[in-house]
Design a protein around this motif. Structure first.
Motif, PDB file in Angstrom:
ATOM      1  N   SER A   1       0.835  -1.199   0.000  1.00  0.00           N
ATOM      2  CA  SER A   1       0.000   0.000   0.000  1.00  0.00           C
ATOM      3  C   SER A   1       0.869   1.247   0.000  1.00  0.00           C
ATOM      4  O   SER A   1       1.744   1.410   0.859  1.00  0.00           O
ATOM      5  CB  SER A   1      -0.913   0.018   1.231  1.00  0.00           C
ATOM      6  N   SER A   2       0.609   2.144  -0.931  1.00  0.00           N
ATOM      7  CA  SER A   2       1.392   3.384  -1.016  1.00  0.00           C
ATOM      8  C   SER A   2       1.040   4.376   0.083  1.00  0.00           C
ATOM      9  O   SER A   2       1.760   5.340   0.304  1.00  0.00           O
ATOM     10  CB  SER A   2       1.177   4.044  -2.386  1.00  0.00           C
ATOM     11  N   THR A   3      -0.072   4.142   0.798  1.00  0.00           N
ATOM     12  CA  THR A   3      -0.503   5.080   1.837  1.00  0.00           C
ATOM     13  C   THR A   3      -0.330   4.522   3.249  1.00  0.00           C
ATOM     14  O   THR A   3      -0.767   5.142   4.211  1.00  0.00           O
ATOM     15  CB  THR A   3      -1.983   5.466   1.612  1.00  0.00           C
ATOM     16  N   CYS A   4       0.327   3.380   3.402  1.00  0.00           N
ATOM     17  CA  CYS A   4       0.484   2.740   4.713  1.00  0.00           C
ATOM     18  C   CYS A   4       1.596   3.391   5.529  1.00  0.00           C
ATOM     19  O   CYS A   4       2.658   3.727   5.004  1.00  0.00           O
ATOM     20  CB  CYS A   4       0.803   1.258   4.541  1.00  0.00           C
ATOM     21  N   THR A   5       1.332   3.545   6.816  1.00  0.00           N
ATOM     22  CA  THR A   5       2.346   3.964   7.776  1.00  0.00           C
ATOM     23  C   THR A   5       2.336   2.941   8.904  1.00  0.00           C
ATOM     24  O   THR A   5       1.346   2.813   9.621  1.00  0.00           O
ATOM     25  CB  THR A   5       2.042   5.360   8.355  1.00  0.00           C
ATOM     26  N   ASP A   6       3.430   2.216   9.041  1.00  0.00           N
ATOM     27  CA  ASP A   6       3.551   1.225  10.109  1.00  0.00           C
ATOM     28  C   ASP A   6       4.067   1.938  11.347  1.00  0.00           C
ATOM     29  O   ASP A   6       5.226   2.338  11.400  1.00  0.00           O
ATOM     30  CB  ASP A   6       4.510   0.115   9.677  1.00  0.00           C
TER      31      ASP A   6
ATOM     32  N   THR B   1     -11.888   6.721   4.647  1.00  0.00           N
ATOM     33  CA  THR B   1     -11.238   7.576   5.625  1.00  0.00           C
ATOM     34  C   THR B   1      -9.994   8.176   4.974  1.00  0.00           C
ATOM     35  O   THR B   1      -9.637   7.814   3.843  1.00  0.00           O
ATOM     36  CB  THR B   1     -10.805   6.775   6.866  1.00  0.00           C
ATOM     37  N   ASP B   2      -9.296   9.041   5.688  1.00  0.00           N
ATOM     38  CA  ASP B   2      -8.012   9.491   5.166  1.00  0.00           C
ATOM     39  C   ASP B   2      -6.946   8.457   5.542  1.00  0.00           C
ATOM     40  O   ASP B   2      -7.245   7.458   6.196  1.00  0.00           O
ATOM     41  CB  ASP B   2      -7.670  10.903   5.652  1.00  0.00           C
ATOM     42  N   LYS B   3      -5.710   8.696   5.129  1.00  0.00           N
ATOM     43  CA  LYS B   3      -4.667   7.684   5.334  1.00  0.00           C
ATOM     44  C   LYS B   3      -4.163   7.599   6.767  1.00  0.00           C
ATOM     45  O   LYS B   3      -3.295   6.803   7.064  1.00  0.00           O
ATOM     46  CB  LYS B   3      -3.504   7.941   4.377  1.00  0.00           C
ATOM     47  N   THR B   4      -4.732   8.394   7.674  1.00  0.00           N
ATOM     48  CA  THR B   4      -4.307   8.334   9.073  1.00  0.00           C
ATOM     49  C   THR B   4      -5.234   7.481   9.936  1.00  0.00           C
ATOM     50  O   THR B   4      -5.155   7.530  11.158  1.00  0.00           O
ATOM     51  CB  THR B   4      -4.224   9.748   9.684  1.00  0.00           C
ATOM     52  N   GLN B   5      -6.105   6.688   9.302  1.00  0.00           N
ATOM     53  CA  GLN B   5      -6.990   5.814  10.074  1.00  0.00           C
ATOM     54  C   GLN B   5      -6.173   4.692  10.689  1.00  0.00           C
ATOM     55  O   GLN B   5      -5.592   3.879   9.982  1.00  0.00           O
ATOM     56  CB  GLN B   5      -8.085   5.226   9.179  1.00  0.00           C
TER      57      GLN B   5
END
Length: 195
Positions: free
Chosen positions: A118-123, A158-162
């Motif tokens: 996913s290009s929008t993932c933040t682990d 949602t936005d990418k900060t969910q």
């Protein structure tokens, strides 16, 4: 003695006249209407700034033996599909995570979220665990886009900060035979684990 009995009878008569009986009737809601209510609640909870509409949206829940009500969501960009249990007794979203141990059958038998795809993932790497009455899970917190609806383009996202939990351990047999991959809690924010 007769006067006392008469006084008791009169008192009971007055009390029964003072009772107000309110008849109760059961309203049978259609499955379509229940789905719309659930969808509106989810959108209000998970989409920042969303204002409830005229209930024109239907999520499409599946029913397994009146015990498991699950539906489809997608997570990430490009979207990764998951079937989640819509749970009114909890308030956290979690799905199995790519890379869980091979000995974890519940994870192996279900779709797994892969942050690297996913290009929008933040682990975030933040640990997470939750205990239910019938099982438990542990893993880590991940942030990404979560979408409800038939497709991401026709649904609500949602936005990418969910934030959600990416399960790396689902011990026991509780989730092995489940018809769903993960759980989407629809309860109040105040009962969520780790906010």
């Amino acid at each position: 003695m007769a006067g006392r009995a008469l006084l008791i009878c009169l008192t009971l008569l007055v009390l029964t006249e003072a009772l107000v009986r309110v008849p109760l009737s059961k309203v049978k809601l259609t499955k379509k209407y229940k789905n719309r209510l659930a969808a509106e609640h989810l959108k209000t909870k998970y989409i920042k700034g969303y204002k409830p509409s005229n209930l024109a949206y239907q999520e499409g829940l599946n029913d397994y033996e009146n015990a498991q009500y699950y539906g489809n969501i997608t997570i990430g960009n490009p979207p990764q599909p998951f079937r989640v249990l819509f749970d009114t007794g909890s308030s956290n979203l979690w799905v199995p995570c790519h890379g869980c141990p091979i000995s974890d059958l519940a994870c192996d038998f279900h779709s797994q979220y892969d942050c690297s795809k996913s290009s929008t993932c933040t682990d975030t790497g933040e640990p997470f665990q939750i205990q239910y009455g019938s099982g438990s899970m542990s893993g880590k917190v991940v942030d990404d886009v979560v979408c409800f609806g038939p497709t991401p383009s026709k649904g609500w996202c949602t936005d990418k900060t969910q934030g959600f939990a990416c399960a790396t351990e689902e011990p026991g047999l509780s989730f092995v035979a489940a018809k769903f991959d993960g759980i989407l809690g629809m309860g109040w924010d105040t009962i969520s684990v780790d906010k």
